[in-house]
Design a protein around this motif. Structure first.
Motif, short mmCIF file in Angstrom:
data_model
loop_
_atom_site.label_atom_id
_atom_site.label_comp_id
_atom_site.label_asym_id
_atom_site.label_seq_id
_atom_site.Cartn_x
_atom_site.Cartn_y
_atom_site.Cartn_z
N ALA A 91 0.83 -1.21 0.00
CA ALA A 91 0.00 0.00 0.00
C ALA A 91 0.87 1.26 0.00
O ALA A 91 0.56 2.24 -0.68
CB ALA A 91 -0.92 -0.01 1.21
N LEU B 91 -6.08 -2.01 -4.36
CA LEU B 91 -4.99 -1.19 -4.88
C LEU B 91 -4.78 -1.35 -6.38
O LEU B 91 -3.82 -0.79 -6.94
CB LEU B 91 -3.68 -1.55 -4.16
CG LEU B 91 -3.62 -1.28 -2.66
CD1 LEU B 91 -2.33 -1.88 -2.08
CD2 LEU B 91 -3.69 0.22 -2.37
N SER C 210 1.01 4.00 -3.07
CA SER C 210 0.47 5.35 -2.87
C SER C 210 1.53 6.43 -2.75
O SER C 210 1.24 7.61 -3.00
CB SER C 210 -0.41 5.37 -1.61
OG SER C 210 0.37 5.07 -0.46
N GLN C 211 2.75 6.03 -2.36
CA GLN C 211 3.85 7.00 -2.22
C GLN C 211 3.43 8.24 -1.42
O GLN C 211 3.48 9.37 -1.92
CB GLN C 211 4.37 7.42 -3.60
CG GLN C 211 4.97 6.31 -4.43
CD GLN C 211 6.32 5.84 -3.90
OE1 GLN C 211 7.18 6.63 -3.55
NE2 GLN C 211 6.49 4.53 -3.82
N PRO C 212 3.03 8.08 -0.17
CA PRO C 212 2.58 9.23 0.63
C PRO C 212 3.72 10.22 0.88
O PRO C 212 4.89 9.83 0.92
CB PRO C 212 2.12 8.58 1.93
CG PRO C 212 2.94 7.34 2.03
CD PRO C 212 3.05 6.83 0.62
N PHE D 136 -3.98 6.67 4.78
CA PHE D 136 -4.25 5.78 3.65
C PHE D 136 -4.31 4.32 4.12
O PHE D 136 -5.17 3.55 3.67
CB PHE D 136 -3.17 5.94 2.58
CG PHE D 136 -3.43 5.15 1.34
CD1 PHE D 136 -4.46 5.49 0.48
CD2 PHE D 136 -2.65 4.04 1.03
CE1 PHE D 136 -4.72 4.75 -0.68
CE2 PHE D 136 -2.89 3.30 -0.12
CZ PHE D 136 -3.93 3.65 -0.97
N TYR E 189 -3.64 1.43 -8.74
CA TYR E 189 -2.39 2.14 -8.41
C TYR E 189 -1.17 1.55 -9.15
O TYR E 189 -0.04 1.81 -8.76
CB TYR E 189 -2.13 2.08 -6.91
CG TYR E 189 -3.03 2.99 -6.11
CD1 TYR E 189 -2.61 4.26 -5.73
CD2 TYR E 189 -4.30 2.56 -5.72
CE1 TYR E 189 -3.44 5.09 -4.98
CE2 TYR E 189 -5.14 3.38 -4.97
CZ TYR E 189 -4.70 4.65 -4.61
OH TYR E 189 -5.52 5.47 -3.86
#
Length: 312
Positions: free
Chosen positions: A74, A109, A78-80, A89, A112
């Motif tokens: 995750a 996901l 998502s590369q927060p 997230f 993504y």
């Protein structure tokens, strides 16, 4: 009391407090994997006990390496930009997970572009072929037990105390001895752990269990993992039991018990244990919503509860 033939126990969160062992191994493995892949140090402290609990309450994350993989995937997807964004997230991902476990997370996901990350993580695969699974086991078991469990030499171990040493047994010898006497030895473990990890952390009380009836799912095929009722059905068959008390702490445990009742025609009274939960109130609320037969803070209350259920 005599209306029950046996007592079945989960280990993690029931017989053993794992918040500083398995939970810590999840956190450290996620941090290690993300730093190794992205070279970002900002993920330190990302994973909380609340996030782990949210995944476990979905009904599909009894295996902590699965949880580690889902969280790592995750974050790569998502590369927060910050820890706060990442945590938010992850709670969303966990909230959309179900008893399908990591597969349900992969489905969530799917938009993504996760295929490259799935290929990189190579999970689930044997420990020898998956960096993530290997890092987790090395951190949890430590070199000596890792060799015994996997017949491999440690590759990523950087020293320090293995997380399994942080396990805290949460049942007294007195309680287990009394239960052993009450049920004439018909006590069994039904756990996602390996037998090696169980015997290591439960040394003072292992002699009170019927080892022939115990099922350690880490040593079994993945298809038998909770909430598959295989383990309960096997344990009860060995003990020739038609009725049981099951002490568990998770949604997987409850799903497994209910499915075993339907498939094997047995009766299982479920006792939800909440004392080792990072959010006891939420865990109690979930158990009550599901209509379990009893809720207890710890296994030490089990004798009283069994007597009360038996008289009801």
């Amino acid at each position: 009391m005599l209306s029950f033939d046996c007592v079945l126990f989960d280990i993690d969160g029931v017989l053993v407090d794992i918040r500083k062992s398995y939970n810590a191994a999840i956190k450290k493995t996620v941090e290690y994997m993300l730093k190794s892949i992205t070279d970002r140090r900002s993920f330190r402290g990302l994973v909380t006990d609340q996030i782990i609990l949210k995944f476990r309450q979905s009904g599909g994350f009894n295996n902590d390496t699965d949880t580690t993989y889902a969280i790592t995937l995750a974050m790569l997807a998502s590369q927060p930009k910050s820890v706060a964004e990442g945590r938010k997230f992850l709670m969303k991902v966990a909230g959309n997970a179900d008893e399908g476990g990591y597969v349900s997370v992969e489905k969530f996901l799917a938009n993504y572009d996760i295929e490259k990350w799935k290929k990189l993580l190579n999970y689930p695969a044997p420990v020898k072929d998956s960096m993530l699974a290997r890092v987790f086991d090395e951190l949890f078991y430590g070199p000596e037990l890792f060799r015994k469990q996997n017949s491999l030499e440690p590759k990523y171990w950087a020293g320090g105390k293995p997380f399994i040493k942080n396990d805290r047994i949460d049942v007294s010898i007195k309680t287990m001895k009394k239960l052993h006497e009450m049920f004439r030895g018909n006590l069994a473990i039904v756990s996602g752990r390996s037998r090696l990890a169980a015997e290591y952390s439960l040394r003072p009380v292992m002699k009170y269990f019927n080892l022939d009836a115990c099922v350690f799912l880490e040593d079994e095929k993945r298809e038998y993992a909770k909430p598959n009722p295989y383990a309960i059905k096997r344990a009860m068959k060995v003990m020739n039991a038609k009725t049981a008390i099951y002490a568990g702490d998770s949604a997987e445990d409850l799903l497994m018990a209910r499915r075993a009742e339907k498939e094997a025609g047995v009766k299982i009274a479920f006792v939800g244990i909440y004392g080792n939960s990072p959010n006891p109130a939420r865990t109690v609320a979930q158990f009550r919503q599901e209509g379990v037969e009893a809720v207890a803070k710890s296994v030490s209350q089990l004798i009283r509860i069994i007597n009360a259920i038996g008289k009801a």
